[in-house]
Motif scaffolding. Structure first.
Motif, PDB file in Angstrom:
ATOM      1  N   SER A  66     -18.238  -0.216  -9.842  1.00 19.00           N
ATOM      2  CA  SER A  66     -17.139  -1.168  -9.641  1.00 19.00           C
ATOM      3  C   SER A  66     -16.855  -1.946 -10.916  1.00 19.00           C
ATOM      4  N   SER A  67     -17.898  -2.335 -11.599  1.00 16.57           N
ATOM      5  CA  SER A  67     -17.745  -3.067 -12.860  1.00 16.57           C
ATOM      6  C   SER A  67     -17.037  -2.197 -13.903  1.00 16.57           C
ATOM      7  N   ASN A  68     -17.429  -0.924 -13.977  1.00 17.32           N
ATOM      8  CA  ASN A  68     -16.780  -0.008 -14.926  1.00 17.32           C
ATOM      9  C   ASN A  68     -15.306   0.187 -14.582  1.00 17.32           C
ATOM     10  N   ARG A  69     -14.999   0.357 -13.299  1.00 19.58           N
ATOM     11  CA  ARG A  69     -13.598   0.520 -12.889  1.00 19.58           C
ATOM     12  C   ARG A  69     -12.790  -0.734 -13.211  1.00 19.58           C
ATOM     13  N   LEU A  70     -13.377  -1.883 -12.957  1.00 17.83           N
ATOM     14  CA  LEU A  70     -12.702  -3.148 -13.264  1.00 17.83           C
ATOM     15  C   LEU A  70     -12.448  -3.265 -14.768  1.00 17.83           C
ATOM     16  N   SER A  71     -13.433  -2.877 -15.556  1.00 16.70           N
ATOM     17  CA  SER A  71     -13.291  -2.917 -17.014  1.00 16.70           C
ATOM     18  C   SER A  71     -12.167  -1.991 -17.470  1.00 16.70           C
ATOM     19  N   GLU A  72     -12.107  -0.785 -16.902  1.00 15.38           N
ATOM     20  CA  GLU A  72     -11.034   0.152 -17.250  1.00 15.38           C
ATOM     21  C   GLU A  72      -9.666  -0.398 -16.860  1.00 15.38           C
ATOM     22  N   LEU A  73      -9.591  -0.999 -15.678  1.00 12.26           N
ATOM     23  CA  LEU A  73      -8.323  -1.589 -15.238  1.00 12.26           C
ATOM     24  C   LEU A  73      -7.893  -2.722 -16.161  1.00 12.26           C
ATOM     25  N   LYS A  75      -8.685  -3.046 -19.342  1.00 13.77           N
ATOM     26  CA  LYS A  75      -8.237  -2.449 -20.604  1.00 13.77           C
ATOM     27  C   LYS A  75      -6.824  -1.897 -20.462  1.00 13.77           C
ATOM     28  N   SER A  76      -6.575  -1.213 -19.352  1.00 11.94           N
ATOM     29  CA  SER A  76      -5.242  -0.649 -19.099  1.00 11.94           C
ATOM     30  C   SER A  76      -4.202  -1.757 -18.992  1.00 11.94           C
ATOM     31  N   ALA A  77      -4.531  -2.806 -18.266  1.00 11.94           N
ATOM     32  CA  ALA A  77      -3.602  -3.931 -18.114  1.00 11.94           C
ATOM     33  C   ALA A  77      -3.343  -4.586 -19.462  1.00 11.94           C
ATOM     34  N   SER A  78      -4.380  -4.704 -20.276  1.00 12.15           N
ATOM     35  CA  SER A  78      -4.230  -5.294 -21.603  1.00 12.15           C
ATOM     36  C   SER A  78      -3.291  -4.449 -22.457  1.00 12.15           C
ATOM     37  N   ALA A  79      -3.456  -3.127 -22.400  1.00 10.56           N
ATOM     38  CA  ALA A  79      -2.571  -2.233 -23.156  1.00 10.56           C
ATOM     39  C   ALA A  79      -1.134  -2.351 -22.657  1.00 10.56           C
ATOM     40  N   ASP A  80      -0.965  -2.440 -21.343  1.00 12.49           N
ATOM     41  CA  ASP A  80       0.380  -2.590 -20.773  1.00 12.49           C
ATOM     42  C   ASP A  80       1.023  -3.897 -21.224  1.00 12.49           C
ATOM     43  N   VAL A  81       0.242  -4.963 -21.240  1.00 12.17           N
ATOM     44  CA  VAL A  81       0.777  -6.264 -21.666  1.00 12.17           C
ATOM     45  C   VAL A  81       1.190  -6.200 -23.136  1.00 12.17           C
ATOM     46  N   GLU A  82       0.382  -5.534 -23.963  1.00 14.86           N
ATOM     47  CA  GLU A  82       0.737  -5.384 -25.380  1.00 14.86           C
ATOM     48  C   GLU A  82       2.038  -4.607 -25.525  1.00 14.86           C
ATOM     49  N   GLN A  83       2.179  -3.524 -24.756  1.00 17.81           N
ATOM     50  CA  GLN A  83       3.404  -2.721 -24.802  1.00 17.81           C
ATOM     51  C   GLN A  83       4.611  -3.544 -24.368  1.00 17.81           C
ATOM     52  N   ILE A  84       4.466  -4.280 -23.297  1.00 23.17           N
ATOM     53  CA  ILE A  84       5.565  -5.121 -22.802  1.00 23.17           C
ATOM     54  C   ILE A  84       5.934  -6.160 -23.853  1.00 23.17           C
ATOM     55  N   SER A  85       4.936  -6.743 -24.478  1.00 25.21           N
ATOM     56  CA  SER A  85       5.178  -7.752 -25.511  1.00 25.21           C
ATOM     57  C   SER A  85       5.929  -7.144 -26.687  1.00 25.21           C
ATOM     58  N   ALA A  86       5.521  -5.957 -27.116  1.00 26.38           N
ATOM     59  CA  ALA A  86       6.199  -5.288 -28.236  1.00 26.38           C
ATOM     60  C   ALA A  86       7.642  -4.960 -27.871  1.00 26.38           C
ATOM     61  N   ARG A  87       7.858  -4.472 -26.663  1.00 30.85           N
ATOM     62  CA  ARG A  87       9.222  -4.142 -26.238  1.00 30.85           C
ATOM     63  C   ARG A  87      10.085  -5.403 -26.115  1.00 30.85           C
ATOM     64  N   ALA A  88       9.490  -6.470 -25.651  1.00 34.87           N
ATOM     65  CA  ALA A  88      10.235  -7.730 -25.544  1.00 34.87           C
ATOM     66  C   ALA A  88      10.635  -8.228 -26.931  1.00 34.87           C
ATOM     67  N   ALA A  89       9.723  -8.096 -27.900  1.00 34.93           N
ATOM     68  CA  ALA A  89      10.038  -8.514 -29.272  1.00 34.93           C
ATOM     69  C   ALA A  89      11.165  -7.654 -29.840  1.00 34.93           C
TER      70      ALA A  89
END
Length: 141
Positions: A66-73, A75-89
């Protein structure tokens, strides 16, 4: 004065706790319920403790998974937020560029209109100085 009231409160709590204990111990049915509840609680705690000790490895592996799955999620959410931020810029930059282009176009149209109006007024002034030629209507009179 405060020490006396604190001391009085402590004595009052001690007396009431003692009276309550005496009442509970003197009442047989209450004593039986307390003992029964305590035995039941102790039994439940023993069962839970036994379950945890028997299934310790499985519980730990599930927690790790569960901890590993949470960590992966995360990381994925962090990457998505970075992508959204770049697109917004990028969207902001594009919007600013469109705004600037629109403003420049509006200025160019205004300047063009002013220059055309200026030329038209010059032509009208030069046309007013020209003598009119006789037309078919003017000749018959």
């Amino acid at each position: 004065m405060e020490q006396k009231s604190k001391r009085g409160l402590q004595i009052g709590l001690a007396v009431s706790a003692s009276a309550t204990m005496l009442f509970l111990m003197s009442n047989r049915s209450t004593r039986n319920r307390i003992v029964g509840g305590t035995k039941k609680t102790a039994g439940t705690i023993n069962e839970v403790s036994q379950f945890l000790s028997e299934n310790r490895e499985e519980i730990i592996s599930q927690l790790r998974e569960s901890s590993n799955r949470l960590s992966e999620l995360l990381k994925s959410a962090s990457a998505d937020v970075e992508q959204i931020s770049a697109r917004a810029a990028h969207l902001k930059e594009t919007t600013v560029h469109v705004k600037e282009t629109t403003q420049q176009t509006a200025r160019d149209i205004k300047n063009l209109k002013e220059s055309e109006e200026g030329e038209e007024s010059k032509q009208l002034e030069s046309n007013s100085n020209v003598e009119k030629l006789p037309t078919g209507e003017n000749m018959s009179s």
